[in-house]
Design a protein around this motif. Structure first.
Motif, short mmCIF file in Angstrom:
data_model
loop_
_atom_site.label_atom_id
_atom_site.label_comp_id
_atom_site.label_asym_id
_atom_site.label_seq_id
_atom_site.Cartn_x
_atom_site.Cartn_y
_atom_site.Cartn_z
N ILE A 13 -97.51 -54.86 9.92
CA ILE A 13 -97.04 -54.06 11.05
C ILE A 13 -96.90 -54.99 12.24
O ILE A 13 -97.86 -55.66 12.64
N THR A 16 -93.96 -51.93 16.56
CA THR A 16 -93.94 -50.58 15.97
C THR A 16 -93.16 -50.53 14.66
O THR A 16 -92.89 -49.45 14.15
N LYS A 18 -92.64 -51.85 10.49
CA LYS A 18 -93.42 -52.27 9.33
C LYS A 18 -92.49 -52.98 8.36
O LYS A 18 -91.38 -52.51 8.09
N LYS A 40 -90.34 -49.67 8.00
CA LYS A 40 -90.26 -48.71 9.11
C LYS A 40 -89.58 -49.41 10.27
O LYS A 40 -90.00 -50.48 10.70
N MET A 76 -103.45 -56.36 10.45
CA MET A 76 -102.23 -55.57 10.27
C MET A 76 -101.47 -55.96 9.00
O MET A 76 -100.35 -55.51 8.78
#
Length: 126
Positions: A13, A16, A18, A40, A76
């Motif tokens: 990530i 914001t 992914k 994402k 992350m």
């Protein structure tokens, strides 16, 4: 638990968004990850004033590019065991998913996000 090392395929990530990528370096607090696919799409907004439209700069956030490398904090990043789909196809799916999530919201913020995503879609040539 498997250890993440150079060559590992991971999800990460970043801001914001992914991504799926390959670890190219292990640093003390980060992994350097080479982007292979988008899971994402990054959100469109001012991070300091979420869901506000009347801000000095409403950010147009692009997805990281194919093979772009970025430092991602170690917490992350997770190992990825699935199929890595084509970057452009993954970007198209992630962008469409972001647009669908905003479709039913008639608020100014959602509409501004959709405008940004439409501009990006044209720039991505999807």
């Amino acid at each position: 638990m498997d250890e993440i090392s150079v060559g590992s395929v991971v999800t990460g990530i970043y801001k914001t968004g992914k991504y799926i990528g390959e670890v190219t370096d292990v640093r003390p607090m980060h992994y350097l990850v080479k982007v292979k696919a988008v899971l994402k799409h990054p959100q469109q907004w001012d991070l300091h004033a979420p869901k506000e439209v009347d801000v000095p700069l409403f950010h147009e956030r692009r997805a990281l590019a194919y093979n772009e490398q970025t430092n991602i904090p170690k917490n992350m990043v997770k190992l990825y065991g699935g199929e890595v789909i084509d970057y452009k196809e993954s970007l198209k799916i992630a962008l469409e998913s972001s647009k669908q999530a905003l479709q039913n919201d008639q608020g100014d913020w959602a509409q501004k996000c959709l405008e940004n995503l439409s501009v990006l879609e044209k720039e991505y040539k999807l």
